[in-house]
Structures are given as C-alpha cells and as structure tokens.
Design a protein around this motif. Sequence first.
Motif, mmCIF file in Angstrom:
data_model
loop_
_atom_site.group_PDB
_atom_site.id
_atom_site.type_symbol
_atom_site.label_atom_id
_atom_site.label_comp_id
_atom_site.label_asym_id
_atom_site.label_seq_id
_atom_site.Cartn_x
_atom_site.Cartn_y
_atom_site.Cartn_z
ATOM 1 N N ASN A 118 0.761 -1.301 -0.004
ATOM 2 C CA ASN A 118 0.049 0.119 0.070
ATOM 3 C C ASN A 118 0.818 1.106 -0.170
ATOM 4 O OD1 ASN A 118 -2.749 1.043 0.166
ATOM 5 N ND2 ASN A 118 -2.049 1.930 1.862
ATOM 6 N N VAL A 122 0.750 4.163 -2.578
ATOM 7 C CA VAL A 122 0.377 5.537 -2.279
ATOM 8 C C VAL A 122 1.740 6.579 -2.969
ATOM 9 C CG1 VAL A 122 0.632 7.466 -0.408
ATOM 10 C CG2 VAL A 122 -1.149 5.160 -0.432
ATOM 11 N N LEU A 125 1.539 6.819 -6.599
ATOM 12 C CA LEU A 125 0.684 7.688 -7.282
ATOM 13 C C LEU A 125 1.000 9.194 -7.010
ATOM 14 C CD1 LEU A 125 -2.445 5.784 -5.670
ATOM 15 C CD2 LEU A 125 -1.931 6.109 -8.079
ATOM 16 N N LEU A 126 1.504 9.253 -5.932
ATOM 17 C CA LEU A 126 1.906 10.717 -5.466
ATOM 18 C C LEU A 126 3.234 11.066 -6.399
ATOM 19 C CD1 LEU A 126 1.980 10.597 -1.520
ATOM 20 C CD2 LEU A 126 0.469 11.954 -3.118
ATOM 21 N N VAL A 137 -2.824 16.707 -2.244
ATOM 22 C CA VAL A 137 -3.382 15.299 -1.802
ATOM 23 C C VAL A 137 -2.724 14.923 -0.629
ATOM 24 C CG1 VAL A 137 -3.152 13.016 -2.594
ATOM 25 C CG2 VAL A 137 -3.845 14.733 -4.327
ATOM 26 N N SER A 141 -5.898 13.929 1.486
ATOM 27 C CA SER A 141 -5.871 12.496 1.852
ATOM 28 C C SER A 141 -5.140 11.759 2.815
ATOM 29 C CB SER A 141 -5.759 11.765 0.516
ATOM 30 O OG SER A 141 -6.350 12.279 -0.527
ATOM 31 N N LEU A 165 -6.923 19.060 -6.512
ATOM 32 C CA LEU A 165 -7.170 17.781 -6.119
ATOM 33 C C LEU A 165 -8.122 17.105 -7.456
ATOM 34 C CD1 LEU A 165 -8.923 18.417 -2.651
ATOM 35 C CD2 LEU A 165 -6.537 17.122 -3.330
ATOM 36 N N LYS A 166 -8.874 17.576 -8.075
ATOM 37 C CA LYS A 166 -9.403 16.899 -9.303
ATOM 38 C C LYS A 166 -8.637 16.636 -10.242
ATOM 39 C CE LYS A 166 -12.568 17.914 -13.003
ATOM 40 N NZ LYS A 166 -11.957 18.900 -14.031
ATOM 41 N N ARG A 169 -6.351 13.668 -9.106
ATOM 42 C CA ARG A 169 -6.991 12.716 -9.005
ATOM 43 C C ARG A 169 -7.330 11.738 -10.518
ATOM 44 N NH1 ARG A 169 -10.525 14.429 -3.768
ATOM 45 N NH2 ARG A 169 -8.953 13.524 -2.355
ATOM 46 N N MET A 172 -3.808 10.516 -11.294
ATOM 47 C CA MET A 172 -3.606 9.150 -10.772
ATOM 48 C C MET A 172 -4.543 8.114 -11.318
ATOM 49 S SD MET A 172 -3.003 10.233 -6.609
ATOM 50 C CE MET A 172 -4.454 11.171 -6.465
ATOM 51 N N MET A 173 -5.681 8.437 -11.602
ATOM 52 C CA MET A 173 -6.788 7.354 -12.269
ATOM 53 C C MET A 173 -6.210 6.961 -13.737
ATOM 54 S SD MET A 173 -9.547 7.157 -10.274
ATOM 55 C CE MET A 173 -10.997 6.835 -11.475
ATOM 56 N N ARG A 176 -3.232 4.651 -13.312
ATOM 57 C CA ARG A 176 -3.815 3.335 -13.033
ATOM 58 C C ARG A 176 -4.202 2.527 -14.076
ATOM 59 N NH1 ARG A 176 -8.277 0.652 -14.151
ATOM 60 N NH2 ARG A 176 -9.503 2.319 -13.286
ATOM 61 N N LYS A 177 -4.815 3.235 -15.106
ATOM 62 C CA LYS A 177 -5.558 2.725 -16.264
ATOM 63 C C LYS A 177 -4.315 2.249 -17.285
ATOM 64 C CE LYS A 177 -9.842 4.848 -16.264
ATOM 65 N NZ LYS A 177 -10.478 5.956 -16.541
ATOM 66 N N LEU A 183 -8.945 -2.693 -11.519
ATOM 67 C CA LEU A 183 -9.633 -3.047 -10.299
ATOM 68 C C LEU A 183 -10.910 -3.285 -10.258
ATOM 69 C CD1 LEU A 183 -8.097 0.255 -8.361
ATOM 70 C CD2 LEU A 183 -7.339 -2.387 -8.368
ATOM 71 N N HIS A 184 -11.365 -3.587 -11.471
ATOM 72 C CA HIS A 184 -12.783 -4.029 -11.666
ATOM 73 C C HIS A 184 -13.107 -5.544 -11.217
ATOM 74 C CE1 HIS A 184 -13.250 -0.380 -13.659
ATOM 75 N NE2 HIS A 184 -12.271 -0.652 -14.376
#
Lengths: 184, 158
Positions: A118, A122, A125-126, A137, A141, A165-166, A169, A172-173, A176-177, A183-184
């Motif tokens: 984790n 984190v 992502l940062l 963030v 967060s 923040l938007k 995020r 970061m999304m 991830r993709k 993560l589905h």
Amino acid sequence: MQDIADDIIRKAAAGDMQAFEAIYQATSAFVYNVALRVTGNREDAEDVTQEVFLTMHHKLGEFRFQSSLKTWAYRITVNAAINASKKRSRGATVAIDDVPFEGAVESAVHAAADREANEGLVNALLDSLNEDQRACVTLRSIEGLSYEDIARVLGVNINTVRTRLKRAREKMMEMRKKVGHGLH
Amino acid sequence: MDCIKCKDLILTDYIDGQMQPKAKAALEAHIAQCADCAALAKEAGQLLSVPFAQAQRQEVPPYLWHRIKTSVERQAYAPAAPTVWERLRGAMALPRLAPALATFVLVALVGTVSIKQYNVQQAKAEGQGQYLAYVLASSDTAESDNGNLGTSLEDYFL
C-alpha cells in the motif's frame, strides 16, 4: 495534534529551549510526514524538517496568533518541501519504498491490507503528480485537512484546492489505467 | 445534475466527504441512474480513497531533534549578520575609502573639464571651417560681381 498554548509559543519565542522542544514534539510528526510525501525521500524530508524548525525558531517572535501554529507550520513545511522537491527532480523509482508500481498495484489489489504494498502504491501515485498537486493530496487524503484549511495553508482560493485535487486524481486514475491490470 | 458536474464532484467533495446532505443525495440519485458516473465513483473509491486512508505515518527519526537543537543553539551564539546599513557604513569607512574616493572625484572633475574644453575647441574649429568656406565662397562671388557692374569701363569706352 494538540493545540499549543499561547504562553508556550511566547516562551519559545523568548528563547526558552524547553518550550521550543514542546512545540517540536507537538508538530514534528506532521511536518516530517508532509515533507516525506512531498519530497518522496527520507534525506530531503529530514533536511526540510530541520529547515522548517529553524525557520520557526527564527520567526516565532513574528508570529501574530492570527492563525493557529499548526496552520503556520503546515505552510512553512509545504513551501520548503515543494522547493526541495523542485531542486531534486523526482525519478520514476520510489525512494521511500522499493516496490515497483506495477507490483504495487497487483499486490494492493490481491492483498489490500499489505502495508508495504500500500505504501508503494501511495508513493507511486504521488510520484505521478507535480509538487502543488502532491501537496494538496497529501494535506487532504493523508493529513485530513478540510478544503478551507488547505486553502489557508497554501494561501489560495478554495476552488483552486478543488481544481488541484480533481486534476491530481484524474492523473492518478489515468496512471492506474496505463499500468494497472484493473481494479474491476 | 449533468455528468460533467457529477464527475467533478465525485473526484472532489464526494470522496472527501465535504458535501452537504441534500447535494450528496442528489449526486447519489444521479449515480444510481448513470453507469459512467457509477463506474467512476467505484474506481475513485477503490483506487484513491482506500490506499490513502490506509497510508501510514512514518516515525520521525529520533536523532532529528538533536540535529535541530544543535543548529538552533549554534545560531543563537553566532554573531548576528550585519544589516544592509551597517554593511554600507563599513564599506564607507573613511580610512579605507577616502583616498580611492578622492582619486575618483579628481579624475571625474578633470575628465569633465577636459571634455568641455575639447568640445569648445571642436566648436571653434567647426566655426572656423564654416567661416573659411563662407569666405572662399564669397571671393568667388566677388570676382564675378567685379566683372558685372553694368557700367564696365570697357562698355564705357566702347
């Protein structure tokens, strides 16, 4: 963090080292952790923490009690950490934890309670964010500050906090993709 | 509520728990009817909220206080840095600067006077040149004038 009594601040401003140590004990945890998350490495985080407390000691006499000491400490920390981070560009590898991002994503998915994975997730992502987004963030967060408090710390409008923040995020999304197996 | 606004809220106020109950209810009603927004809300929660909620605070290294204390005490006993005024005053201390300053002033004065004199001489030279040119031009004119009085001796005698 416990609120620091005004008389402790005044004593520390007058040179009382015990009073200053009390301020250190009350604030060093978040100062160090914000510095660590924004700079991404322990060495810079330690230097930033030292710089923050030296600055606080030097400027305590100018503290006007208009904001809380905590807000003031956060502000000094974020500024120092962002400056340090800009000086040392953040590489793709994560200095705090050596778990690579792809492995971290997979570990986090299959073993969400795995603390090490984790932390790697984190930090990765940062790592994908610029310094201003990283600070936002971290304050929201991880440190749990409200939007109003973050705006006060950063000296910006509350909508600027929302925008940062938007965008952070969204980034970061997107990361991830690109890397994660979903993560589905 | 449209999807653009909904997605903005999901990535900010919603996952941060900053929404008023009425606004939150309206957003959740939209999420219930919109597959895209529902997917975003789920992803944002799993990827963003959970990892950060589980992020651990690192311990502050115990030696850090000693480092800071030493630096603070070192600063307390160090002589204070001179102010800008003190530095200027030091730089202007007469025993060191007077000869240099006097030399500079003298050179500046001599230079100014020399330049002025040079300019005057230049002006004179130019003036003389112009006068000479005028005289030469005038003498040419005089010869022709001399030959054209309208009452030349030759005419008189012819």
